[in-house]
Design a protein around this motif. Structure first.
Motif, short mmCIF file in Angstrom:
data_model
loop_
_atom_site.label_atom_id
_atom_site.label_comp_id
_atom_site.label_asym_id
_atom_site.label_seq_id
_atom_site.Cartn_x
_atom_site.Cartn_y
_atom_site.Cartn_z
N UNK A 232 5.21 0.96 -8.94
CA UNK A 232 6.44 1.14 -9.57
C UNK A 232 7.13 2.76 -9.46
N UNK A 233 6.47 3.46 -8.57
CA UNK A 233 6.98 4.72 -8.47
C UNK A 233 7.91 5.19 -7.48
N UNK A 234 8.03 3.93 -6.77
CA UNK A 234 8.97 4.21 -5.39
C UNK A 234 8.43 4.76 -4.20
N UNK A 235 9.39 4.86 -3.18
CA UNK A 235 8.94 5.36 -2.08
C UNK A 235 8.46 6.89 -1.67
N UNK A 236 8.63 7.69 -2.78
CA UNK A 236 8.20 9.13 -2.74
C UNK A 236 6.58 8.88 -2.80
N UNK A 237 6.44 8.09 -3.81
CA UNK A 237 4.66 7.95 -4.06
C UNK A 237 4.10 7.14 -3.12
N UNK A 238 4.79 6.14 -2.64
CA UNK A 238 4.21 5.18 -1.59
C UNK A 238 4.11 5.82 -0.50
N UNK B 226 3.40 5.07 3.67
CA UNK B 226 3.48 4.09 4.79
C UNK B 226 3.21 4.54 6.26
N UNK B 227 3.27 5.81 6.16
CA UNK B 227 3.14 6.68 7.31
C UNK B 227 1.92 7.30 7.68
N UNK B 228 1.14 7.43 6.70
CA UNK B 228 -0.14 8.47 6.82
C UNK B 228 -1.16 8.01 8.08
N UNK B 229 -1.13 6.90 8.48
CA UNK B 229 -1.98 6.34 9.47
C UNK B 229 -1.53 6.80 10.69
N UNK B 230 0.01 6.93 11.01
CA UNK B 230 0.55 7.09 12.04
C UNK B 230 0.38 8.90 12.26
N UNK B 231 0.73 9.52 11.02
CA UNK B 231 0.74 10.92 11.27
C UNK B 231 -0.63 11.40 11.41
N UNK C 104 -3.20 -7.34 14.15
CA UNK C 104 -3.45 -6.00 13.42
C UNK C 104 -2.62 -6.19 12.18
N UNK C 105 -3.52 -5.85 10.94
CA UNK C 105 -2.62 -5.80 9.58
C UNK C 105 -2.98 -4.58 8.74
N UNK C 106 -1.74 -3.83 8.56
CA UNK C 106 -1.76 -2.70 7.93
C UNK C 106 -0.62 -2.35 7.04
N UNK C 107 -0.78 -1.71 6.04
CA UNK C 107 0.14 -1.49 5.05
C UNK C 107 0.94 -0.21 5.08
N UNK C 108 1.29 -0.07 6.36
CA UNK C 108 2.28 0.84 7.10
C UNK C 108 3.41 0.65 7.84
#
Lengths: 278, 325
Positions: free
Chosen positions: B122-128, B130-135, B254-258
């Motif tokens: 419920x906190x929205x995209x600032x707290x979600x 989806x980029x961390x694995x990439x960076x 491949x299955x990722x939450x990103x």
């Protein structure tokens, strides 16, 4: 150390050493024109006082000696003057000074911690204060009495990460941490006051819980030494900040205090003339 | 199954911090640095070992820099914050003072990021996140652990303490079903094969392992077997062993939450397959369509962005059709 000892002879030696470092810095720049010399010349007396004035404990034969005081050169790109100092102290051979920026040398245009005597990576600005605060906290939690010195610049203090670190160090009363600001008043594109003025750094540090003092003439080793002594005496329970007012490109006509001096190169002829003159 | 059923479900951070707490009681050189982020176990740590904890406040740049300084003084450091903030707010500090500096100085700094993927629903995209694995995988010396359950998370402090270098521990914020019992040791290979058989293997990480198992159940209900692998050591898994496991398959999912196609686990597996010359058709499941602001339950949001059970099942069926065509 007391000031009488300084006045009796150490001061003359420090002044002579500062002049030697100034000359050697220019010589390195003559052979490696891409080095940033202006911001290195503003910091000569700061580093000479720290390294030759008895303020730092170190062992060139063992650069990571556990009992050393830590000196973080946060304004890394403006520390060309450290190369002759470290060579002179024995961290590496003076012959290495002839290879600065050349293939195979470890002495680059911006120093890395592969250079004996450099603690951390400081090509990118705004990192030294926070890492230094972490080291100071770690030393305290281990009950050690080593000190941490961080040399930064007034332009570098535009990085917000510094102020996170300054808040932290004040909160945790890191009185084993001293920050020296090479306050040469000029950033890359002009006077820092015209870019983002710091107004009063003294008042800022004071508000952050630091013991802060100013050195009016940052090219006086005696004045810098006195400030370092004052910090040791007065700053119990607080980190210390010394605002050292310096001149960018000190002693070089056309470069000194020039707004766009940061990446300017000095012509070899002028260097020869300066080295002969001064 | 019985051993798993006896384990009380908890959040990953609670089991991880409890393991860390026990290690801190034994070892004074472990330090926990938080960016004003807590938990009930964190309260216990602060009360019982206060000399080994510091709160830098909401200041992630300083979180990393202070952690680096402590590590240079010989502490084994765990830095703790919300996942998007501990990875992206202070990315340059991680690069300079952890990734670069650890090439020259021995350092042990472990970044604990809570809130992988959509777990802060419920906190929205600032707290979600989806980029961390990439960076984080962009750093060539960063170890990334992405556990799928609380038992795997609890194993992490022990592993992190046994080796130097920068590491990122990517934790889900929600309480997820338990997948593993206390034994056997599951970490040796960097992955765990939950199911095998069929032509296609689902290779998932974190929360998506649970999705993969549900997809496998659905397919099994219609008589189709698929393999399911939990990849929890993103950069350090045994490449030879994985190749051996994958040798019986013709396709991999491949299955990722990103974000899909943005350099995360999909890119890592693409590189692996090409480098190893594996004859595998690959399908990548990841978040599609960019940033979203809708509210809803996690599984519903997942369907919107193409990574829910329904959508994935449909895509896997499509892959199978193309393999048999």
């Amino acid at each position: 150390m007391n000031m009488l000892q300084f006045e009796a002879g150490v001061l003359e030696k420090l002044n002579a050493k500062a002049h030697w470092v100034w000359r050697e810095t220019l010589k390195i720049h003559r052979q490696s024109q891409e080095t940033r010399v202006a911001s290195s010349l503003s910091a000569v007396e700061i580093f000479v006082t720290l390294y030759y004035g008895g303020f730092l404990r170190f062992d060139p034969a063992n650069p990571l000696w556990e009992l050393r005081d830590r000196c973080i050169i946060s304004k890394g790109h403006g520390s060309l003057c450290m190369y002759p100092i470290l060579a002179d102290l024995g961290y590496f051979s003076v012959t290495e000074l002839e290879k600065v920026c050349k293939e195979g040398s470890f002495l680059g245009g911006i120093p890395d911690p592969v250079i004996p005597g450099y603690e951390t990576i400081n090509g990118s600005l705004g990192h030294g204060a926070g890492v230094g605060a972490g080291m100071a906290l770690g030393l305290k939690r281990k009950g050690r009495n080593q000190s941490v010195y961080v040399v930064t610049g007034d332009g570098e203090l535009h990085e917000g990460s510094n102020w996170e670190a300054f808040m932290f160090a004040g909160q945790h009363r890191l009185d084993n941490l001293t920050v020296l600001v090479d306050n040469n008043h000029i950033s890359m594109l002009g006077p820092t006051d015209e870019i983002i003025s710091h107004r009063s750094l003294i008042r800022k540090f004071d508000a952050f819980g630091w013991f802060a003092i100013e050195v009016a003439d940052g090219h006086s080793v005696a004045a810098i030494a006195k400030a370092l002594q004052d910090c040791r005496r007065e700053a119990s329970g607080k980190p210390s900040a010394i605002i050292v007012n310096t001149r960018k490109g000190n002693g070089v006509p056309g470069l000194q205090d020039a707004p766009l001096s940061h990446v300017a190169a000095i012509k070899p002829d002028l260097i020869d003339q300066l080295i002969g003159e001064r | 199954m019985d051993a798993i059923a006896t384990i009380q479900p908890k959040a990953m951070r609670d089991t991880l911090l409890l393991s860390l707490y026990e290690a801190m009681l034994r070892d004074n050189d472990i330090f926990l640095v938080t960016a004003d982020f807590g938990s009930p176990v964190m309260d216990k740590i602060r009360a019982d070992v206060p000399q080994q904890v510091v709160n830098v406040g909401i200041a992630e740049q300083n979180l990393i820099n202070v952690s680096a300084g402590l590590a240079l003084e010989g502490f084994k450091v765990f830095a703790y914050a919300i996942a998007p903030f501990i990875t992206m707010r202070c990315y340059e500090q991680i690069r300079v003072n952890l990734a670069l500096l650890s090439e020259v100085r021995p350092m042990n700094v472990n970044l604990i990021g809570v809130g992988a993927g959509y777990s802060y629903v419920v906190s929205g995209p600032t707290h979600q996140c989806y980029e961390d694995l990439t960076v984080m995988r962009a750093f060539p010396n960063m170890r990334i652990y992405s556990p799928a359950d609380q038992v795997a998370a609890a194993e992490l402090p022990g592993r992190c303490l046994s080796s130097d270098g920068p590491k990122y521990l990517r934790l889900d914020a929600q309480v997820l079903p338990v997948l593993y019992s206390e034994e056997p040791p599951i970490f040796a290979n960097g992955f765990h094969e939950h199911r095998n058989g069929g032509a296609v293997c689902l290779l998932a990480t974190g929360y998506m392992v649970h999705t993969a198992l549900k997809v496998a159940d659905r397919l099994m209900a219609s008589g189709i077997s698929v393999g399911v692998i939990d990849l929890f050591d993103i950069c350090g898994f045994s490449e030879d062993l994985l190749q051996s496991v994958l040798s019986s398959y013709r396709g991999i999912v491949t299955m990722e939450e990103g974000f899909r196609g943005r350099g995360g686990m999909d890119a890592m597996m693409f590189d692996y397959i090409v480098r190893r010359g594996l004859d595998l058709r690959m399908l990548n499941i990841g978040v599609e369509g960019g940033y979203r602001f809708e509210l809803g339950e996690r599984h519903v949001l997942h369907e919107h962005v193409g990574i829910g059970v329904e959508r994935v099942t449909e895509k896997v069926r499509g892959l199978m059709k193309s393999l048999s065509a």
